[in-house]
Design an enzyme around this catalytic site. Structure first.
Site, PDB file in Angstrom:
ATOM      1  N   LYS A   1       0.878  -1.167   0.000  1.00  0.00           N
ATOM      2  CA  LYS A   1       0.000   0.000   0.000  1.00  0.00           C
ATOM      3  C   LYS A   1       0.914   1.215   0.000  1.00  0.00           C
ATOM      4  CE  LYS A   1      -4.528   0.980   0.776  1.00  0.00           C
ATOM      5  NZ  LYS A   1      -5.757   0.247   0.498  1.00  0.00           N
TER       6      LYS A   1
ATOM      7  N   GLY B   1     -23.132  -0.235  -0.946  1.00  0.00           N
ATOM      8  CA  GLY B   1     -24.412  -0.483  -0.274  1.00  0.00           C
ATOM      9  C   GLY B   1     -25.588  -0.544  -1.241  1.00  0.00           C
TER      10      GLY B   1
HETATM   11  N1  LIG Z   1     -15.878   0.520  -3.287  1.00  0.00           N
HETATM   12  C1  LIG Z   1     -15.169  -0.595  -3.172  1.00  0.00           C
HETATM   13  O1  LIG Z   1     -14.859  -1.269  -4.150  1.00  0.00           O
HETATM   14  C2  LIG Z   1     -14.744  -1.070  -1.801  1.00  0.00           C
HETATM   15  C3  LIG Z   1     -13.905  -2.187  -1.711  1.00  0.00           C
HETATM   16  C4  LIG Z   1     -13.545  -2.686  -0.457  1.00  0.00           C
HETATM   17  C5  LIG Z   1     -13.987  -2.023   0.679  1.00  0.00           C
HETATM   18  N2  LIG Z   1     -14.794  -0.909   0.558  1.00  0.00           N
HETATM   19  C6  LIG Z   1     -15.247  -0.261   1.794  1.00  0.00           C
HETATM   20  O2  LIG Z   1     -16.661  -0.307   1.857  1.00  0.00           O
HETATM   21  C7  LIG Z   1     -17.164   0.867   2.475  1.00  0.00           C
HETATM   22  C8  LIG Z   1     -18.149   1.537   1.543  1.00  0.00           C
HETATM   23  O3  LIG Z   1     -17.480   1.864   0.332  1.00  0.00           O
HETATM   24  P1  LIG Z   1     -18.208   2.706  -0.814  1.00  0.00           P
HETATM   25  O4  LIG Z   1     -17.300   2.634  -1.984  1.00  0.00           O
HETATM   26  O5  LIG Z   1     -19.627   2.269  -0.938  1.00  0.00           O
HETATM   27  O6  LIG Z   1     -18.119   4.152  -0.176  1.00  0.00           O
HETATM   28  P2  LIG Z   1     -19.132   5.371  -0.397  1.00  0.00           P
HETATM   29  O7  LIG Z   1     -18.404   6.572   0.114  1.00  0.00           O
HETATM   30  O8  LIG Z   1     -19.660   5.381  -1.787  1.00  0.00           O
HETATM   31  O9  LIG Z   1     -20.371   5.015   0.565  1.00  0.00           O
HETATM   32  C9  LIG Z   1     -20.347   5.132   1.946  1.00  0.00           C
HETATM   33  C10 LIG Z   1     -21.755   5.550   2.358  1.00  0.00           C
HETATM   34  O10 LIG Z   1     -21.825   5.529   3.780  1.00  0.00           O
HETATM   35  C11 LIG Z   1     -22.538   6.677   4.216  1.00  0.00           C
HETATM   36  N3  LIG Z   1     -22.184   6.954   5.598  1.00  0.00           N
HETATM   37  C12 LIG Z   1     -21.083   7.604   6.077  1.00  0.00           C
HETATM   38  N4  LIG Z   1     -21.143   7.688   7.411  1.00  0.00           N
HETATM   39  C13 LIG Z   1     -22.285   7.071   7.797  1.00  0.00           C
HETATM   40  C14 LIG Z   1     -22.891   6.820   9.050  1.00  0.00           C
HETATM   41  N5  LIG Z   1     -22.337   7.215  10.173  1.00  0.00           N
HETATM   42  N6  LIG Z   1     -24.076   6.163   9.060  1.00  0.00           N
HETATM   43  C15 LIG Z   1     -24.674   5.760   7.915  1.00  0.00           C
HETATM   44  N7  LIG Z   1     -24.127   5.975   6.695  1.00  0.00           N
HETATM   45  C16 LIG Z   1     -22.964   6.617   6.636  1.00  0.00           C
HETATM   46  C17 LIG Z   1     -22.147   7.758   3.232  1.00  0.00           C
HETATM   47  O11 LIG Z   1     -23.096   8.815   3.205  1.00  0.00           O
HETATM   48  C18 LIG Z   1     -22.125   6.967   1.923  1.00  0.00           C
HETATM   49  O12 LIG Z   1     -23.387   6.975   1.277  1.00  0.00           O
HETATM   50  C19 LIG Z   1     -15.942   1.704   2.828  1.00  0.00           C
HETATM   51  O13 LIG Z   1     -15.561   1.408   4.150  1.00  0.00           O
HETATM   52  C20 LIG Z   1     -14.892   1.200   1.871  1.00  0.00           C
HETATM   53  O14 LIG Z   1     -13.578   1.391   2.381  1.00  0.00           O
HETATM   54  C21 LIG Z   1     -15.185  -0.439  -0.640  1.00  0.00           C
END
Ligand SMILES: NC(=O)c1ccc[n+]([C@@H]2O[C@H](COP(=O)([O-])OP(=O)(O)OC[C@H]3O[C@@H](n4cnc5c(N)ncnc54)[C@H](O)[C@@H]3O)[C@@H](O)[C@H]2O)c1
Length: 360
Positions: A83, A188
């Protein structure tokens, strides 16, 4: 390569290599951490973040690169774990010269490290970095890249959740279960669609009104609750943290009503020992880095020339891996998080050892 002082000692953390990179004129200060190349070149994204101190940046890269080694090992990839962090505010200092300077440092490692997107870096940045190095993935579709990794991340989380459901209730389906999704972001949203299609009831929350509007418009059957506290205390069978890290903490775990936790968020366990509290409460936790590996599987596939169907097949295998980990946890009498670490370490040791067989 510039070296700036640090109080941390990577020599005690088991990392193979930690490289400090500096280009004063563009303002680049980066640290590339390579935890292990036992299974192949180290792959992991570049986090561009305004750390409060160099110590904080170093601690993060050491932690994240180690996590990638375990994630890539369990994803079945022939890739090690690494990383990088760029220290600074991307809004203020991100520029073409800075990204290209960074790309040259990545190139200088001659393929020991492949970079990709992470917090603060995007596919367009990878395209700029790629003008200086071959060792970059997560590129834009126009440049042969895979595009949005959240599609396969959500698919993989769904597969891991199916395996957990089978372990607890005997059938690999969420049909008839009530699943609480915290965070209706990129992952989500896709996850919600898979769950509904499988016949689950979904209850969800998000702090962003736009995300709530999206779900009301596209999936009106989803029940919305005010916040995560309300979600975890509600009558759910499965909890899917899909927002930020630390979702499983001293506030949420004692009141959690779900029997299964499986979600996309990274670093869900707020502190060591919380996995034991989950196990003692009879809650099955499908380790985050196992079930959310669909994204890295997708970007890793790009190194071979991206093929969505092949990558999806690999992400589907998260079902099998999760099943194996849950069985191992039962057999060895340890929480699944510990079983996952053991399995990853075993693969790194057993497959990594094969490189000692001399070829020519
Ligand atoms: N996108 C990927 O491919 C991927 C891969 C591995 C891990 N992740 C992890 O998965 C998680 C989500 O990723 P993403 O790409 O969907 O991110 P994203 O930023 O698109 O979505 C996160 C969502 O969570 C909401 N949120 C933030 N704080 C909150 C709270 N306290 N209560 C309720 N909702 C809240 C935000 O408003 C947003 O809609 C992250 O932790 C990310 O590191 C993502």
């Amino acid at each position: 390569m510039g070296v700036f002082a640090s109080t941390e000692d990577p020599g005690t953390t088991g990392h193979e290599q930690v490289v400090f990179c500096q280009d004063k004129q563009s303002g680049l200060k980066a640290i590339i951490g390579i935890y292990s190349t036992a299974l192949g070149p180290a792959l992991g994204g570049t986090r561009f973040y305004p750390y409060a101190s160099e110590e904080e940046a170093l601690a993060d890269v050491l932690d994240l690169s180690r996590g990638m080694a375990y994630k890539n090992a369990l994803a079945g990839l022939d890739l090690g774990g690494g990383k990088a962090v760029i220290w600074g505010d991307p809004e203020q200092i991100k520029s073409e010269p800075l990204l290209r300077a960074y790309g040259r440092f990545v190139e200088s490692l001659a393929g020991r490290y492949y970079t990709a997107c992470d917090v603060g870096t995007y596919v367009a940045d990878m395209d700029v970095i790629a003008r200086e190095t071959r060792y970059v993935t997560g590129r834009s579709v126009e440049h042969g890249g895979a595009g949005d990794s959240s599609i396969l991340t959500a698919w993989g989380v769904f597969q891991g959740m199916r395996a957990a459901a089978e372990h607890v209730w005997g059938a690999p389906t969420l049909s008839g279960r009530r699943v609480g999704v915290a965070g209706l972001g990129k992952v989500g949203k896709y996850l919600t669609a898979h769950l509904l299609e499988d016949g689950a009831e979904v209850v969800a929350t998000d702090v962003n009104p736009k995300a709530l509007e999206w779900v009301r418009a596209t999936h009106p059957q989803v029940e919305l609750v005010d916040d995560t506290a309300a979600l975890v205390a509600s009558d759910i069978d499965v909890y899917a943290p899909c927002a930020l890290g630390g979702a499983l903490n001293d506030d949420t775990v004692p009141v959690l009503r779900a029997k299964v936790v499986a979600g996309a968020a990274n670093n869900q366990l707020a502190h060591p020992g919380i996995e034991k509290v989950l196990a003692d409460r009879g809650i099955l936790y499908a380790p985050d880095y196992v079930v959310n590996a669909g994204g890295v599987i997708q970007v890793a596939d790009e190194i071979e020339g991206f093929n969505f169907e092949r990558a999806k097949l690999r992400a589907t295998r998260i079902y099998n891996t999760t099943r194996e980990i849950l069985r191992l946890a039962d057999d060895e009498g340890v929480p699944p998080a510990v079983a996952a670490d053991r399995l990853a370490e075993r693969r790194m040791a057993e497959v990594g050892r094969l490189r000692t067989i001399h070829l020519r």
